[in-house]
Motif scaffolding. Sequence first.
Motif, PDB file in Angstrom:
ATOM      1  N   GLU A  99       6.737  11.836  -1.685  1.00  0.00           N
ATOM      2  CA  GLU A  99       5.883  11.456  -2.822  1.00  0.00           C
ATOM      3  C   GLU A  99       4.420  11.316  -2.388  1.00  0.00           C
ATOM      4  OE1 GLU A  99       8.895  10.589  -2.577  1.00  0.00           O
ATOM      5  OE2 GLU A  99       9.812  10.732  -4.557  1.00  0.00           O
ATOM      6  N   LEU A 100       4.195  11.141  -1.086  1.00  0.00           N
ATOM      7  CA  LEU A 100       2.812  11.027  -0.595  1.00  0.00           C
ATOM      8  C   LEU A 100       2.036  12.330  -0.786  1.00  0.00           C
ATOM      9  CD1 LEU A 100       3.549   9.062   2.685  1.00  0.00           C
ATOM     10  CD2 LEU A 100       2.268   8.197   0.727  1.00  0.00           C
ATOM     11  N   LEU A 101       2.770  13.453  -1.000  1.00  0.00           N
ATOM     12  CA  LEU A 101       2.107  14.746  -1.238  1.00  0.00           C
ATOM     13  C   LEU A 101       2.254  15.192  -2.690  1.00  0.00           C
ATOM     14  CD1 LEU A 101       3.215  16.789   1.945  1.00  0.00           C
ATOM     15  CD2 LEU A 101       1.031  15.683   1.549  1.00  0.00           C
ATOM     16  N   SER A 102       2.718  14.267  -3.552  1.00  0.00           N
ATOM     17  CA  SER A 102       3.004  14.640  -4.938  1.00  0.00           C
ATOM     18  C   SER A 102       1.763  15.136  -5.685  1.00  0.00           C
ATOM     19  CB  SER A 102       3.581  13.417  -5.656  1.00  0.00           C
ATOM     20  OG  SER A 102       3.677  13.677  -7.031  1.00  0.00           O
TER      21      SER A 102
ATOM     22  N   THR B 116      -5.345  15.562   2.564  1.00  0.00           N
ATOM     23  CA  THR B 116      -4.205  14.916   1.884  1.00  0.00           C
ATOM     24  C   THR B 116      -3.070  14.665   2.873  1.00  0.00           C
ATOM     25  OG1 THR B 116      -4.794  16.150  -0.097  1.00  0.00           O
ATOM     26  CG2 THR B 116      -2.631  15.140  -0.083  1.00  0.00           C
TER      27      THR B 116
ATOM     28  N   ARG C 228       1.805   9.492  -6.433  1.00  0.00           N
ATOM     29  CA  ARG C 228       1.234   9.441  -5.087  1.00  0.00           C
ATOM     30  C   ARG C 228       0.707   8.032  -4.765  1.00  0.00           C
ATOM     31  NH1 ARG C 228      -3.300  13.722  -3.300  1.00  0.00           N
ATOM     32  NH2 ARG C 228      -1.926  15.184  -4.361  1.00  0.00           N
TER      33      ARG C 228
ATOM     34  N   GLU D  45       7.356  19.595  -8.714  1.00  0.00           N
ATOM     35  CA  GLU D  45       6.677  19.128  -7.494  1.00  0.00           C
ATOM     36  C   GLU D  45       6.640  20.244  -6.448  1.00  0.00           C
ATOM     37  OE1 GLU D  45       4.988  16.610  -6.916  1.00  0.00           O
ATOM     38  OE2 GLU D  45       5.627  14.978  -8.213  1.00  0.00           O
TER      39      GLU D  45
ATOM     40  N   CYS E  78       1.883   5.349  -1.937  1.00  0.00           N
ATOM     41  CA  CYS E  78       0.927   4.700  -1.019  1.00  0.00           C
ATOM     42  C   CYS E  78       1.136   3.187  -1.036  1.00  0.00           C
ATOM     43  CB  CYS E  78      -0.520   4.991  -1.426  1.00  0.00           C
ATOM     44  SG  CYS E  78      -0.984   6.701  -1.265  1.00  0.00           S
TER      45      CYS E  78
ATOM     46  N   ALA F 122      -1.420  11.212   4.119  1.00  0.00           N
ATOM     47  CA  ALA F 122       0.023  11.000   3.923  1.00  0.00           C
ATOM     48  C   ALA F 122       0.698  10.620   5.242  1.00  0.00           C
ATOM     49  CB  ALA F 122       0.660  12.271   3.357  1.00  0.00           C
TER      50      ALA F 122
END
Lengths: 146, 299
Positions: free
Chosen positions: B263-266, B194, B272, B93, B276, B198
């Motif tokens: 994880e919002l930027l995964s 993104t 992702r 990641e 959300c 996020a």
Amino acid sequence: MSEAKRPGGLTALAVINFIFCAFELLSALGAVFLAVFIDKVDEGSTEDGNNMRQAIEDAGGMEWIWASAAASSILAVLLLMAGIGYLQQKRFLGRTVGTAYALLALAFYFTYAGFGRFDFSLLIDIVYPALTLLMLNLMFKDDLVN
Amino acid sequence: MLDGFNPRHVRIVGSYWMRFSLRTGGGLVAVLLALVTGLTVAQVFITPVENVIAGAPELGHTEDEAIDEIGRIAQSEQIVNMVEWLTGQDQSEVEYLLGEQPALLSVIWLLLLVCFPFLTALSSFNQTAGDIGSRGLRYLLLRTERANIYVGRAIGSTLFSLGSLLLLIVMVALYVGLKLRLYSFGDVLGSSVTACLALVLLSLPYIALCGWVSAMFDSAFAALAMCLVAIGVPIVFIKIADGVSDMDLAWMERLTPWGWKYELLSGDIGIRLLACAVMLGFTALFGALGLMHFHRRDL
């Protein structure tokens, strides 16, 4: 308009104005102190003195230091006057002087940027004048009427 | 709970609340703090990069060489380990964020993800508390139902936060894209969109949480203090418990929106989307609890 009708935002703007006024005064004082200090250091006397002198020459010279001190002093006076104007909800002292502060500050920062000194810190510097300009002339224009 | 719910009333309450937020001291300070904090976070990373590029000719290098060197440093083991330690994410990641995405923007967005829950509290703590204290809501209740007031103000707070967030991201993205020119315009745009999504999704549960806390108190200051406590204390408690305990308690962060923010930027679209969904789930939970409390309380 009575004192009780003053929006909280205007009070907040006044308080922030007083805080920034103190910062501008400190900035002006620092610039004057630096200019006087450099003036007292004899050329070639110490390595640190020479380095500082060179750094100031690179940054625009003594004229630039004095110009910064003068601009900071003027902005500090305008911030103080406008802050008092916001609290009293005065049309001239609040809206006109506040707008003059915002325009002068933006002009100063854009001039600074125009001399090839446009860096990221300038974006932070213009946030408050830009916000002041918008708030005074859109949000609070009907509250500054005394 | 949703008796008399009227979307038109919600829209009117929401749009009035957005305007009112700017007129109050709290809203103005929130905008100023969000912009100054966000720009200062960005400056921490942008200024050194800018200095390296500006100083390259003096050291006999071209700007392109300096940009290549910055790219190499961003993907070095030290930086990867540092971001891995900061985010607690696995190496793949982190390599996605620093290698495939614009690294400079990625680290700025990661730090903003840490700051934003607290900044959100500053713009949403007074959704109802101040008016409950002043008994001003009684007059509004003559014209509309409680659900419309609560939902309208929550939406108004969300749009208000979104405004300052958009301004911040546009300023950072334009500067990195047009002044630094480290990355292509498409990369900067993609990363910024993104990050914006996020940060908005991360803000939603915290706005709902602040709305719930705000409905519990009849003092704006008490609501602000309790919003910050509600956001910060669980995180600090879990971090300390995880540090002193022999057991791995880091999973407890997953019980809060905080534990899902990175994880919002995964790079994995499934992860992702899960993050959300979790954010929207927390928003629905806090929103429903807040609305239930507001529905029953003495106004």
